[in-house]
Design an enzyme around this catalytic site. Structure first.
Site, PDB file in Angstrom:
ATOM      1  N   CYS A 125      53.681  16.533  52.523  1.00  0.00           N
ATOM      2  CA  CYS A 125      52.929  15.285  52.442  1.00  0.00           C
ATOM      3  C   CYS A 125      52.927  14.638  53.807  1.00  0.00           C
ATOM      4  O   CYS A 125      53.439  15.193  54.767  1.00  0.00           O
ATOM      5  CB  CYS A 125      53.569  14.361  51.416  1.00  0.00           C
ATOM      6  SG  CYS A 125      55.222  13.867  51.925  1.00  0.00           S
ATOM      7  N   ASP A 134      47.989  46.990  40.388  1.00  0.00           N
ATOM      8  CA  ASP A 134      49.108  47.675  41.005  1.00  0.00           C
ATOM      9  C   ASP A 134      50.335  47.185  40.238  1.00  0.00           C
ATOM     10  O   ASP A 134      50.260  46.189  39.526  1.00  0.00           O
ATOM     11  CB  ASP A 134      49.177  47.288  42.475  1.00  0.00           C
ATOM     12  CG  ASP A 134      50.478  47.682  43.113  1.00  0.00           C
ATOM     13  OD1 ASP A 134      50.865  48.846  42.933  1.00  0.00           O
ATOM     14  OD2 ASP A 134      51.106  46.841  43.763  1.00  0.00           O
ATOM     15  N   ASP A 172      48.084  49.547  48.701  1.00  0.00           N
ATOM     16  CA  ASP A 172      46.928  49.167  47.889  1.00  0.00           C
ATOM     17  C   ASP A 172      45.719  48.817  48.743  1.00  0.00           C
ATOM     18  O   ASP A 172      44.608  48.743  48.229  1.00  0.00           O
ATOM     19  CB  ASP A 172      47.249  47.935  47.038  1.00  0.00           C
ATOM     20  CG  ASP A 172      48.377  48.199  46.077  1.00  0.00           C
ATOM     21  OD1 ASP A 172      48.337  49.271  45.446  1.00  0.00           O
ATOM     22  OD2 ASP A 172      49.271  47.363  45.975  1.00  0.00           O
TER      23      ASP A 172
END
Lengths: 52, 778
Positions: free
Chosen positions: B88, B497, B676
């Site tokens: 913040c 995967d 992947d």
């Protein structure tokens, strides 16, 4: 008719001033961090880090 | 349970600095802030649960800042950093205060929107490492980057759009003011001189503004035409240009109608849409870039004189000796020349369990060194590493993927020729079959172009995109590709995967009754000393235990403390039997039977729900994993996935996707590992968790954050909804055209009608798209 000759330039000049101000603020980076600017006003002055 | 006063996370019972703090790092950070009088931070801040807790890393390697330091004006040095862990505004205040209190710092400014920090200091007084040390100690992570490479182009484009938008807005407002007077004048008898004056003033404002603002559209239209296509920008450019030219002509011959207001308002609306669109995607991109930057690691190289040096991976040469500390990611391919350790290869192979390496074994870039420091002789750098090979495979896959054409462009392809021939026919028709002058006929033709100018059509897609990506981003899903949503709406098969995607990628202790509480406590005391994932999993179950004395780690075997041993079955000499399935640890004490701890890679909390929800939607679900067959089979069974393959290499995964594509399926691939990445590139659309390898995140169209798999479902749902809304929007704009084109062809359209018709249609489209932002809880 004569009041038009006065009012139309006035309207245009005011509008152009606004546009110029916006373009200036854009160039000087005031639109780079809108979230930050919104929150910075909440910091107290004496806590502000000095800016060089 | 108490929460840590510094980072706000739960304090484990075993904390050495409890009950106020969860770890020593947090306690140190808290006292640092107390010391410099910045503890007000704790009152001001509000913790954002989606952001990494503010906990100092003890094992993180400091990046090499010197490579990124640049010269700024008046002798300052300048460094651009990405900040991770900003919750913040109080964080911004804290970082800036901490930095500016350092000696030699000239300015420090954090951009809260992009979470980036620009630091300027006097290079004679201090070094960047010294300046940023307190910020790192508090728990933020700072990653240097090169501002010239990161998104400079997007920022330039965005600024141009914003400038054009401002100019168009100014011109549109003023011209509209004059136009309204002219329209009113048509009814109240304005004399031609005043009308003409107003038209001239309008021309004076609108023409330069139009020339200025049409450039982004013009450029894109020219690009499209050059490559022999049309897109939405072609009819926009032609429509706006012709409308302005025709209005100028009308003004010159004191005609009653000028369309300056239509042209410039149209541009204004379109620029607003385009700016919002680019901003929404720009944000997603910068977030993704941030994630990527985090995993870039410098390599520690040992030079001949024995000194250490941090080098970025591309500067490392073959034959150099690299040092890899325990807990560090290996940045190069090489052969171990000293040391033995366990290596976590999950990023490359998808295997959950670490493998052991000794002198002479090969290690690969992207793997994680778990146990002991290693010296590595660099055998391949850059193009020749396994990593580069995977990247090459990925590029090939990407080229093979049919280029997807955005819906808007497909519509434009059909739309532009129709509209343009309609205008031409209107002109010819009036010239041939009536007695009016050709100028008036041309005016009618232009009116057709203006009224059909695809304002609503051009807004139809971007407005939906902006709202959809905003809604997804609030849930931690980042869209990286503009057409990802459209492609997502078409999918019929989801391929997952396993490691790190369906599972969290970290093992958890199984409560199978083979061990008692007491066994666990004693074993955990040993395990405390290790970074091995299994040891850590053990400790997670018994966090209150104190670490045992004199623990020694034997690479590839386990842990030892006096007579106690915790480690592999082989090392302890336990006979092989049927229970030897999945990862395990054995614990041996003198005169007692060895105890077995079995582990399992935990599924994401909602994995089963998501998979069954996907199947309920009629999607086929498949599992492709690089892990061993037994593990994959168990996961597939527990999730109800019928089609699965184990022990897949990256090439196998690509081949399977090619098979699916050949069957005419549209595949959605969700994966995280480097293994992947080629498959992610080959799929129709792909998604990665934000914990994925950087290459995978770069390739994926969508990146999601958090521990849940729900985002997969949410993304598909939003994609389907926005697909529907886009179709509705197209329908609405066509409906509008069907209604207005006859009026235009008949020559009945005045600028007033054009203005009303255009703005109503745009508003209708926007209002329709807004419906997407109403969030339905899943």
């Amino acid at each position: 008719m004569t009041n038009l000759l006065l009012l139309i330039p006035v309207a245009l000049i005011l509008g152009a001033l606004g546009l110029a101000a916006f373009l200036w603020s854009l160039r000087s980076g005031q639109f780079d961090d809108l979230d930050g600017a919104a929150n910075r006003i909440l910091f107290d002055d004496d806590d502000r880090p000095r800016q060089g | 349970m108490e929460s840590c006063q510094h980072c706000g996370s739960e304090v484990p019972a075993s904390s050495p600095v409890g009950p106020q703090f969860c770890c020593r790092g947090c306690a140190a950070a808290h006292s640092l802030l107390q010391g410099v009088g910045l503890s007000r931070y704790y009152e001001w801040r509000s913790i954002d649960p989606t952001v990494r807790p503010l906990r100092p890393d003890d094992d993180a390697l400091a990046p090499d800042y010197s490579v990124h330091v640049r010269q700024a004006e008046n002798g300052s040095a300048e460094l651009h950093l990405m900040v991770e862990g900003v919750h913040c505004a109080a964080c911004i205040w804290l970082i800036e205060s901490l930095l500016s209190r350092q000696k030699g710092v000239r300015s420090a400014r954090v951009n809260m929107t992009t979470r980036r920090l620009v630091l300027r200091w006097n290079p004679e007084e201090t070094t960047p490492e010294e300046i940023v040390a307190p910020v790192l100690q508090v728990g933020y992570r700072l990653i240097p980057y090169d501002p010239a490479q990161l998104g400079a182009e997007t920022i330039r484009n965005e600024q141009e759009l914003l400038r054009c938008m401002a100019v168009a807005g100014f011109a549109a407002a003023n011209v509209m003011l004059l136009s309204v007077s002219v329209w009113a004048g048509h009814f109240s008898g304005m004399d031609w001189a005043t009308r003409s004056l107003f038209h001239w003033i309008s021309a004076l404002i609108a023409l330069p503004a139009t020339v200025y603002c049409v450039r982004p559209f013009f450029r894109s239209a020219v690009n499209a035409l050059r490559s022999g296509r049309t897109n939405m920008d072609v009819p926009i450019t032609i429509g706006v240009t012709l409308a302005s030219a025709m209005s100028l002509f009308e003004t010159m011959r004191d005609g009653p109608h000028a369309y300056f207001d239509s042209a410039i308002t149209l541009l204004f609306f379109l620029l607003v849409g385009r700016y919002l669109d680019s901003r929404a995607r720009g944000r997603a991109r910068s977030a993704a870039e941030e994630l990527v930057g985090l995993s870039a690691v410098a390599v520690t190289v040992l030079s001949e004189d024995g000194s250490r040096q941090l080098l970025p991976p591309h500067k490392v040469e073959e034959g150099m000796t690299a040092l890899v500390a325990a807990g560090e990611r290996i940045g190069v391919d090489g052969v171990v020349i000293e040391g033995a350790s366990d290596i976590d290869t999950s990023l490359i192979s998808g295997e959950t369990m670490p493998g052991t390496v000794r002198v002479g074994d090969r290690v690969f870039a992207g793997t994680l060194n778990l146990l002991a420091p290693l010296r590595i002789k660099v055998s391949a750098v850059g193009e020749r590493t396994l990593l580069a090979e995977i990247v090459r495979m990925m590029e090939t896959a990407e080229q093979g993927r049919a280029k997807y054409i955005a819906v808007a462009d497909r519509v434009a392809r059909g739309y532009a020729p129709v509209v343009h021939s309609l205008a031409a026919l209107t002109f010819l028709g009036w010239v041939m079959f009536s007695t009016i002058e050709w100028q008036t006929a041309l005016l009618y033709a232009v009116a057709v172009l203006i009224i059909t100018c695809p304002c609503a059509l051009a807004l139809a897609v971007p407005v939906v995109q902006v709202i959809a990506s905003g809604r997804l981003m609030r849930q931690g899903i980042l869209l990286k590709s503009a057409t990802a949503l459209e492609r997502l709406a078409l999918i019929d098969t989801v391929v997952f995967d396993k490691t790190g995607t369906l599972t969290l990628g970290q093992p958890e202790l199984l409560e199978d009754g083979a061990w008692s509480k007491e066994d666990l406590a004693e074993a955990a005391a040993l395990a405390m000393a290790s970074k091995h994932p299994l040891a850590r999993a053990l400790v997670r179950q018994a966090p209150e235990v104190a670490v045992a004395a004199n623990v020694e780690e034997v690479p590839g075997c386990g842990l030892k403390a006096g007579d106690l041993r915790l480690g592999s079955r082989r090392w302890l000499g336990v006979a092989e039997d049927d229970t030897a399935q999945g990862p395990e640890l054995w614990f041996e004490r003198p005169n007692r039977k060895p105890v077995r701890f079995a582990f399992q890679d935990q599924l994401r909390q909602d994995a089963a729900e998501v998979v069954s929800a996907l199947r309920k939607r009629g999607l086929k679900v498949e599992l492709l994993s690089g892990d061993r067959e037994a593990t994959v089979a168990r996961v597939a069974a527990s999730l109800g996935i019928e089609r699965w393959r184990a022990a897949c290499t990256p090439a196998d995964k690509c081949a399977r996707l090619a098979e699916l594509a050949a069957e005419g399926r549209h595949v959605f691939m969700v994966g995280d590992g480097l293994n992947d990445a080629p498959a992610l590139a080959a799929a129709d659309v792909s998604m990665s968790p934000s914990t994925a390898a950087d290459v995978s995140q770069n390739t994926a169209d969508v990146v999601f954050q958090g521990h849940r798999l729900g985002p997969v479902l949410e993304a598909i749902e939003v994609a389907e909804k926005s697909g529907r809304l886009v179709k509705q929007n197209f329908g609405l704009s066509f409906l509008y055209n069907v209604g207005t084109i006859p009026i235009a062809v008949a020559g009945l359209v005045t600028p007033l009608i054009a203005a009303i018709a255009m703005s109503t249609s745009s508003l209708v489209v926007i209002a329709n798209a807004m419906r997407l932002s109403r969030r339905k809880t899943l």
